[in-house]
Scaffold this motif. Structure first.
Motif, PDB file in Angstrom:
ATOM      1  N   VAL A   1       0.828  -1.203   0.000  1.00 45.70           N
ATOM      2  CA  VAL A   1       0.000   0.000   0.000  1.00 45.70           C
ATOM      3  C   VAL A   1       0.864   1.255   0.000  1.00 45.70           C
ATOM      4  O   VAL A   1       0.563   2.243  -0.691  1.00 45.70           O
ATOM      5  CB  VAL A   1      -0.949  -0.004   1.216  1.00 45.70           C
ATOM      6  CG1 VAL A   1      -1.730   1.303   1.291  1.00 45.70           C
ATOM      7  CG2 VAL A   1      -1.903  -1.184   1.141  1.00 45.70           C
ATOM      8  N   LYS A   2       1.954   1.249   0.763  1.00 44.53           N
ATOM      9  CA  LYS A   2       2.783   2.448   0.903  1.00 44.53           C
ATOM     10  C   LYS A   2       3.410   2.869  -0.421  1.00 44.53           C
ATOM     11  O   LYS A   2       3.411   4.046  -0.777  1.00 44.53           O
ATOM     12  CB  LYS A   2       3.881   2.200   1.937  1.00 44.53           C
ATOM     13  CG  LYS A   2       3.356   2.034   3.361  1.00 44.53           C
ATOM     14  CD  LYS A   2       4.506   1.828   4.329  1.00 44.53           C
ATOM     15  CE  LYS A   2       3.984   1.652   5.759  1.00 44.53           C
ATOM     16  NZ  LYS A   2       5.103   1.435   6.728  1.00 44.53           N
ATOM     17  N   SER A   3       3.959   1.934  -1.147  1.00 47.62           N
ATOM     18  CA  SER A   3       4.653   2.284  -2.390  1.00 47.62           C
ATOM     19  C   SER A   3       3.769   2.173  -3.621  1.00 47.62           C
ATOM     20  O   SER A   3       4.198   2.543  -4.724  1.00 47.62           O
ATOM     21  CB  SER A   3       5.874   1.386  -2.571  1.00 47.62           C
ATOM     22  OG  SER A   3       5.470   0.030  -2.749  1.00 47.62           O
ATOM     23  N   GLN A   4       2.539   1.659  -3.442  1.00 47.33           N
ATOM     24  CA  GLN A   4       1.634   1.435  -4.571  1.00 47.33           C
ATOM     25  C   GLN A   4       2.296   0.533  -5.625  1.00 47.33           C
ATOM     26  O   GLN A   4       2.240   0.779  -6.821  1.00 47.33           O
ATOM     27  CB  GLN A   4       1.231   2.767  -5.217  1.00 47.33           C
ATOM     28  CG  GLN A   4       0.582   3.755  -4.277  1.00 47.33           C
ATOM     29  CD  GLN A   4      -0.896   3.456  -4.058  1.00 47.33           C
ATOM     30  OE1 GLN A   4      -1.707   3.633  -4.963  1.00 47.33           O
ATOM     31  NE2 GLN A   4      -1.244   3.027  -2.862  1.00 47.33           N
ATOM     32  N   GLU A   5       2.901  -0.551  -5.138  1.00 42.51           N
ATOM     33  CA  GLU A   5       3.589  -1.491  -6.011  1.00 42.51           C
ATOM     34  C   GLU A   5       3.206  -2.923  -5.647  1.00 42.51           C
ATOM     35  O   GLU A   5       2.724  -3.191  -4.540  1.00 42.51           O
ATOM     36  CB  GLU A   5       5.112  -1.341  -5.870  1.00 42.51           C
ATOM     37  CG  GLU A   5       5.673  -0.028  -6.359  1.00 42.51           C
ATOM     38  CD  GLU A   5       7.164   0.075  -6.050  1.00 42.51           C
ATOM     39  OE1 GLU A   5       7.918   0.510  -6.940  1.00 42.51           O
ATOM     40  OE2 GLU A   5       7.557  -0.261  -4.912  1.00 42.51           O
ATOM     41  N   PHE A   6       3.465  -3.827  -6.600  1.00 48.47           N
ATOM     42  CA  PHE A   6       3.382  -5.252  -6.316  1.00 48.47           C
ATOM     43  C   PHE A   6       4.797  -5.782  -6.112  1.00 48.47           C
ATOM     44  O   PHE A   6       5.726  -5.414  -6.841  1.00 48.47           O
ATOM     45  CB  PHE A   6       2.722  -6.015  -7.465  1.00 48.47           C
ATOM     46  CG  PHE A   6       1.258  -5.717  -7.630  1.00 48.47           C
ATOM     47  CD1 PHE A   6       0.330  -6.229  -6.731  1.00 48.47           C
ATOM     48  CD2 PHE A   6       0.811  -4.920  -8.676  1.00 48.47           C
ATOM     49  CE1 PHE A   6      -1.020  -5.952  -6.868  1.00 48.47           C
ATOM     50  CE2 PHE A   6      -0.535  -4.642  -8.819  1.00 48.47           C
ATOM     51  CZ  PHE A   6      -1.452  -5.154  -7.915  1.00 48.47           C
ATOM     52  N   ILE A   7       4.936  -6.653  -5.127  1.00 48.57           N
ATOM     53  CA  ILE A   7       6.212  -7.305  -4.873  1.00 48.57           C
ATOM     54  C   ILE A   7       6.098  -8.739  -5.385  1.00 48.57           C
ATOM     55  O   ILE A   7       5.352  -9.558  -4.842  1.00 48.57           O
ATOM     56  CB  ILE A   7       6.563  -7.294  -3.373  1.00 48.57           C
ATOM     57  CG1 ILE A   7       6.582  -5.862  -2.846  1.00 48.57           C
ATOM     58  CG2 ILE A   7       7.914  -7.971  -3.140  1.00 48.57           C
ATOM     59  CD1 ILE A   7       6.679  -5.778  -1.329  1.00 48.57           C
ATOM     60  N   ILE A   8       6.829  -9.034  -6.456  1.00 47.14           N
ATOM     61  CA  ILE A   8       6.800 -10.371  -7.055  1.00 47.14           C
ATOM     62  C   ILE A   8       7.921 -11.194  -6.425  1.00 47.14           C
ATOM     63  O   ILE A   8       9.078 -10.753  -6.381  1.00 47.14           O
ATOM     64  CB  ILE A   8       7.001 -10.310  -8.582  1.00 47.14           C
ATOM     65  CG1 ILE A   8       6.059  -9.271  -9.218  1.00 47.14           C
ATOM     66  CG2 ILE A   8       6.784 -11.683  -9.205  1.00 47.14           C
ATOM     67  CD1 ILE A   8       4.604  -9.594  -9.115  1.00 47.14           C
ATOM     68  N   HIS A   9       7.576 -12.380  -5.944  1.00 46.53           N
ATOM     69  CA  HIS A   9       8.579 -13.187  -5.256  1.00 46.53           C
ATOM     70  C   HIS A   9       8.389 -14.675  -5.576  1.00 46.53           C
ATOM     71  O   HIS A   9       7.271 -15.183  -5.638  1.00 46.53           O
ATOM     72  CB  HIS A   9       8.499 -12.987  -3.743  1.00 46.53           C
ATOM     73  CG  HIS A   9       9.607 -13.680  -2.998  1.00 46.53           C
ATOM     74  ND1 HIS A   9      10.920 -13.298  -3.100  1.00 46.53           N
ATOM     75  CD2 HIS A   9       9.584 -14.746  -2.150  1.00 46.53           C
ATOM     76  CE1 HIS A   9      11.664 -14.092  -2.345  1.00 46.53           C
ATOM     77  NE2 HIS A   9      10.886 -14.980  -1.765  1.00 46.53           N
ATOM     78  N   THR A  10       9.528 -15.343  -5.789  1.00 46.82           N
ATOM     79  CA  THR A  10       9.559 -16.787  -6.012  1.00 46.82           C
ATOM     80  C   THR A  10      10.102 -17.449  -4.756  1.00 46.82           C
ATOM     81  O   THR A  10      11.276 -17.241  -4.419  1.00 46.82           O
ATOM     82  CB  THR A  10      10.457 -17.137  -7.208  1.00 46.82           C
ATOM     83  OG1 THR A  10      10.060 -16.357  -8.344  1.00 46.82           O
ATOM     84  CG2 THR A  10      10.367 -18.615  -7.543  1.00 46.82           C
ATOM     85  N   PRO A  11       9.307 -18.232  -4.029  1.00 48.38           N
ATOM     86  CA  PRO A  11       9.770 -18.777  -2.743  1.00 48.38           C
ATOM     87  C   PRO A  11      10.891 -19.799  -2.880  1.00 48.38           C
ATOM     88  O   PRO A  11      11.738 -19.909  -1.994  1.00 48.38           O
ATOM     89  CB  PRO A  11       8.515 -19.400  -2.149  1.00 48.38           C
ATOM     90  CG  PRO A  11       7.606 -19.654  -3.316  1.00 48.38           C
ATOM     91  CD  PRO A  11       7.891 -18.556  -4.284  1.00 48.38           C
ATOM     92  N   ASP A  12      10.918 -20.576  -3.951  1.00 48.17           N
ATOM     93  CA  ASP A  12      11.964 -21.581  -4.146  1.00 48.17           C
ATOM     94  C   ASP A  12      11.961 -21.999  -5.614  1.00 48.17           C
ATOM     95  O   ASP A  12      11.122 -21.552  -6.401  1.00 48.17           O
ATOM     96  CB  ASP A  12      11.753 -22.796  -3.229  1.00 48.17           C
ATOM     97  CG  ASP A  12      10.340 -23.347  -3.307  1.00 48.17           C
ATOM     98  OD1 ASP A  12       9.864 -23.597  -4.438  1.00 48.17           O
ATOM     99  OD2 ASP A  12       9.702 -23.521  -2.255  1.00 48.17           O
ATOM    100  N   PHE A  13      12.907 -22.885  -5.972  1.00 48.20           N
ATOM    101  CA  PHE A  13      13.061 -23.260  -7.371  1.00 48.20           C
ATOM    102  C   PHE A  13      11.824 -23.961  -7.927  1.00 48.20           C
ATOM    103  O   PHE A  13      11.519 -23.842  -9.117  1.00 48.20           O
ATOM    104  CB  PHE A  13      14.292 -24.162  -7.543  1.00 48.20           C
ATOM    105  CG  PHE A  13      14.544 -24.566  -8.970  1.00 48.20           C
ATOM    106  CD1 PHE A  13      14.967 -23.636  -9.908  1.00 48.20           C
ATOM    107  CD2 PHE A  13      14.333 -25.873  -9.389  1.00 48.20           C
ATOM    108  CE1 PHE A  13      15.185 -23.993 -11.237  1.00 48.20           C
ATOM    109  CE2 PHE A  13      14.554 -26.243 -10.708  1.00 48.20           C
ATOM    110  CZ  PHE A  13      14.981 -25.300 -11.625  1.00 48.20           C
ATOM    111  N   GLU A  14      11.099 -24.699  -7.080  1.00 45.63           N
ATOM    112  CA  GLU A  14       9.894 -25.384  -7.566  1.00 45.63           C
ATOM    113  C   GLU A  14       8.850 -24.395  -8.066  1.00 45.63           C
ATOM    114  O   GLU A  14       7.984 -24.751  -8.867  1.00 45.63           O
ATOM    115  CB  GLU A  14       9.304 -26.260  -6.463  1.00 45.63           C
ATOM    116  CG  GLU A  14      10.141 -27.477  -6.139  1.00 45.63           C
ATOM    117  CD  GLU A  14       9.476 -28.388  -5.126  1.00 45.63           C
ATOM    118  OE1 GLU A  14       8.273 -28.174  -4.837  1.00 45.63           O
ATOM    119  OE2 GLU A  14      10.137 -29.307  -4.625  1.00 45.63           O
ATOM    120  N   ALA A  15       8.918 -23.163  -7.587  1.00 43.16           N
ATOM    121  CA  ALA A  15       7.960 -22.136  -8.006  1.00 43.16           C
ATOM    122  C   ALA A  15       8.490 -21.285  -9.157  1.00 43.16           C
ATOM    123  O   ALA A  15       7.821 -20.333  -9.573  1.00 43.16           O
ATOM    124  CB  ALA A  15       7.604 -21.245  -6.819  1.00 43.16           C
ATOM    125  N   ALA A  16       9.678 -21.587  -9.656  1.00 46.56           N
ATOM    126  CA  ALA A  16      10.221 -20.826 -10.778  1.00 46.56           C
ATOM    127  C   ALA A  16       9.332 -20.999 -12.001  1.00 46.56           C
ATOM    128  O   ALA A  16       8.894 -22.105 -12.315  1.00 46.56           O
ATOM    129  CB  ALA A  16      11.645 -21.290 -11.082  1.00 46.56           C
TER     130      ALA A  16
END
Length: 725
Positions: free
Chosen positions: A211-226
């Motif tokens: 909410v603060k930056s008005q951005e989405f943070i895209i994240h891959t938790p581990d290689f299986e989620a690549a």
């Protein structure tokens, strides 16, 4: 497979600015001075005179005009456009064939260069597209006939990528559309993950709204989620449409959503900070496509990069969607996959048709053995066993030509009417169902047909120069992407079973008429085969009657199995899992085959009487009878055949047609074959001079007469022996 969730795709109407991207894709072609003859049959660039050779004997035996058949099957505008593209390719230095297989890096380089050259050429303008949108089908056939790799690359970046932005995005992404139009960015479509493919809801790439930056943070938790197997991602794409699980404030999950994510710097092509992107390496085929993987480390993108047609968030992170059902919302977001399956059906026609052309021409040119009292060897096409190797695939590919154009046009009609604001939901569901069955049917037909054609060409077919190995390997991917076939066909059977169990109005549910005939299902189930001779068995109307019964019986059997499992206490998951073998899977393929026959049947029977119609009636009869033979056990199991001799009528009919169609085969192939430059096989050249072309292909191989640089490794013992002397 069955345990994974299958998401039903609901098409969404494209945005109103579709014309802009189409204009960038298909702007006006510059070569307007070279005016083609008004009478297409007199156009020597499209229908050149065949050089003399072994095939002339069979061309003289044909009962019809191959040019007229070509026009009947495709239409003049379609033929003119694809030949215009082929002629441009043949003259362009960067589309010339290299004498030996290039290495991986060179293969990628060529695919990328050809992709951009094609984009810059622009073969027809937006007004022509809007008046005749079906020309895009000809454009696709033309480029895929040349080479699959660069064509897939082009289609992903300049087709699937921008169309998804337009379909699921909004005007705020207009700057990216402009960059695509100007060929400044190259796109990819990133859905599949290392550990999840079909089960879209199980994907674990995460997009968290800040909410603060008005951005989405895209994240891959581990290689299986690549994200993986993404075309254009390995080396070349600058941006990707990435599907990620959306989380808004209070860690509230809003399902899988699509985001436009920058991957590489547009100038340097280096990965952006927070992005780890790599190439998957060499594959079985399609090596011009740089399939890759990507992982994100707390990577930030603007709020505006959410593709918001199916759902959006406000500045505070409140999520709103016009589609309240999350499953339907995801299906709408993945609507591009349904069009992808339609297009793959057309792609597999290209692969199979080239293989059939090569093997049929080769079989009419290759001579082996002959009667003992004759001094001449026979062309191998004269042998019954060779005829039955080829004719099922030749007749199937002609049927596939008709049905692939049919489903492509129906899909385009639906999209265009959706743009005008019409409700196309019924068409959308039926196209989703039939494309989910046609894609597996067509790709498996191509897989099996190409292999048979390779074997029918004997040892020469094993040469890479024959082209059959590349066709086989490149087609193989079609069986897996846009939905793995064995999983995909469940969507068709689910739709059919639900219609029957819910006592749906089959006519209302089937504007494309693929199941409208089932309105009389109970009557159909009571019919029995009454044919008394081979002529009656191969009558095209009787064949349709038999295939109608087969489809109805297969559906009834699957529904009874479904309801039996439910009465035994199985839950929905177990029931769906336990009806697949011998029921649901077979139902879906039979549904696809009956639809192919029906569409082909309507096409042929509606033609005016002519020699071309007569030969197509024979092709239709052979195609239908071969399906009856394939499912003969089911016809006996269900009681349609009442005595053991009935199947013999179809066998007799097929044997009778073999001797007829082998004399028509070369002209039938001429009606669907690309130019020699595009076919690119010494075994399938239009003059049939196989050995001349084969010699040229062999002796032009680099190093053909040279001693290997490692020759001492061969002769070292002789060297040592002589050294002792």
């Amino acid at each position: 497979m069955v345990g994974e969730q299958i998401v039903e795709s609901v098409p969404v109407a494209p945005a109103n600015n579709l014309g802009e991207i189409i204009k960038s894709l298909v702007d006006s072609y510059s070569d307007r001075d070279n005016v083609a003859p008004a009478n297409i049959y007199e156009d020597k660039k499209i229908f050149p005179s065949f050089r003399s050779g072994p095939l002339q004997e069979y061309r003289d035996k044909a009962s019809f005009c191959y040019k007229r058949l070509n026009v009947l099957l495709e239409g003049e505008d379609h033929i003119r456009l694809k030949h215009k593209i082929w002629q441009w390719m043949e003259k362009h230095p960067d589309f010339q064939r290299e004498p030996e297989a290039p290495n991986l890096e060179r293969t990628r380089e060529l695919a990328n260069k050809r992709h951009h050259l094609l984009w810059q050429q622009k073969f027809f303008d937006v007004n022509e597209y809007l008046n005749t949108p079906y020309l895009m089908l000809a454009f696709g056939q033309a480029i895929f006939s040349y080479d699959f790799s660069f064509s897939v690359k082009f289609s992903l970046s300049n087709g699937m990528f921008p169309s998804t932005l337009l379909t699921n995005g909004t005007g705020r992404l207009g700057k990216y559309i402009a960059k695509i139009s100007d060929d400044r960015i190259l796109g990819a479509y990133a859905l599949t993950e290392i550990a999840h493919g079909t089960n879209a809801n199980g994907m674990r790439t995460r997009a968290t709204y800040d909410v603060k930056s008005q951005e989405f943070i895209i994240h891959t938790p581990d290689f299986e989620a690549a994200k993986c197997w993404v075309g254009n991602l390995g080396k070349t794409c600058t941006h990707a449409i990435v599907y990620a699980q959306l989380y808004v404030p209070d860690d509230k999950h809003q399902g899988l959503n699509a985001f436009l994510v920058p991957i590489r710097d547009e100038l340097t092509l280096l990965p952006l900070p927070g992005v780890t992107v790599g190439d998957l390496g060499e594959k079985i085929g399609l090596n011009g496509i740089d399939n890759g993987f990507v992982m994100f480390n707390q990577y930030r993108i603007p709020k505006a990069n959410l593709l918001s047609k199916t759902g959006d968030i406000d500045a505070q992170g409140n999520y709103n969607s016009p589609i309240k059902d999350q499953r339907k919302r995801l299906g709408a977001s993945l609507g591009a996959l349904s069009t992808g399956r339609v297009n793959i059906t057309a792609i597999t026609y290209v692969a199979l048709s080239k293989a059939v052309c090569i093997a049929t021409r080769y079989s009419a040119s290759r001579r082996q053995f002959g009667p003992p009292d004759s001094n001449e060897e026979w062309p191998v096409i004269e042998y019954q066993s060779q005829q039955y190797r080829l004719m099922p695939h030749l007749t199937a590919v002609i049927a596939l030509r008709v049905v692939s154009l049919w489903i492509g046009k129906k899909n385009m009609d639906m999209m265009m009417r959706g743009m005008m604001g019409e409700d196309t939901s019924r068409e959308g569901m039926e196209i989703h169902a039939i494309s989910s069955a046609l894609k597996p049917y067509a790709t498996w037909a191509a897989r099996d047909g190409i292999q048979e054609c390779r074997e029918a060409c004997g040892g020469h077919g094993y040469l890479r120069a024959s082209g059959l190995g590349d066709l086989r390997n490149d087609n193989d991917a079609n069986c897996t992407y846009e939905g793995e076939n064995n999983t995909l066909i469940q969507q068709a059977s689910n739709w059919l079973i639900s219609l029957r169990r819910n006592n749906a109005n089959f006519v209302e549910a089937s504007p494309l008429e693929t199941v409208a005939f089932l309105k009389d299902m109970n009557v159909i189930l009571q019919t029995r085969g009454q044919e008394q001779n081979a002529g009656q068995a191969l009558d095209v109307h009787n064949l349709l009657k038999a295939l109608n019964w087969l489809t109805a019986w297969s559906l009834d059997t699957a529904v009874k199995r479904f309801e039996q499992l439910q009465s035994d206490g199985k839950d929905a998951f177990e029931t769906r899992n336990n009806i697949q073998v011998f029921a649901a899977q077979k139902l879906s393929i039979i549904y696809a085959e009956r639809t192919s026959y029906y569409v082909f049947y309507k096409f042929v029977t509606n033609l005016p009487a002519s020699p071309e119609q007569q030969v197509l009636l024979k092709v239709l009869s052979f195609y239908g009878a071969n399906l009856i033979i394939k499912y003969s056990s089911l016809f006996y199991q269900g009681g349609y055949f009442l005595n053991s001799s009935q199947i013999e009528l179809y066998q007799q009919g097929i044997l009778g047609l073999l001797s007829v169609l082998k004399n028509e085969a070369i002209a039938l192939v001429d009606a669907i074959a690309p130019t020699d430059f595009i076919l690119n096989s010494p075994l399938g050249m239009s003059d049939g001079n196989v050995y001349h072309h084969l010699q040229r292909a062999i002796v032009s191989t680099p190093g053909v007469y040279e001693r290997p640089y490692w020759w001492r490794d061969v002769t070292y013992k002789t060297y040592l022996e002589r050294a002792k002397l």
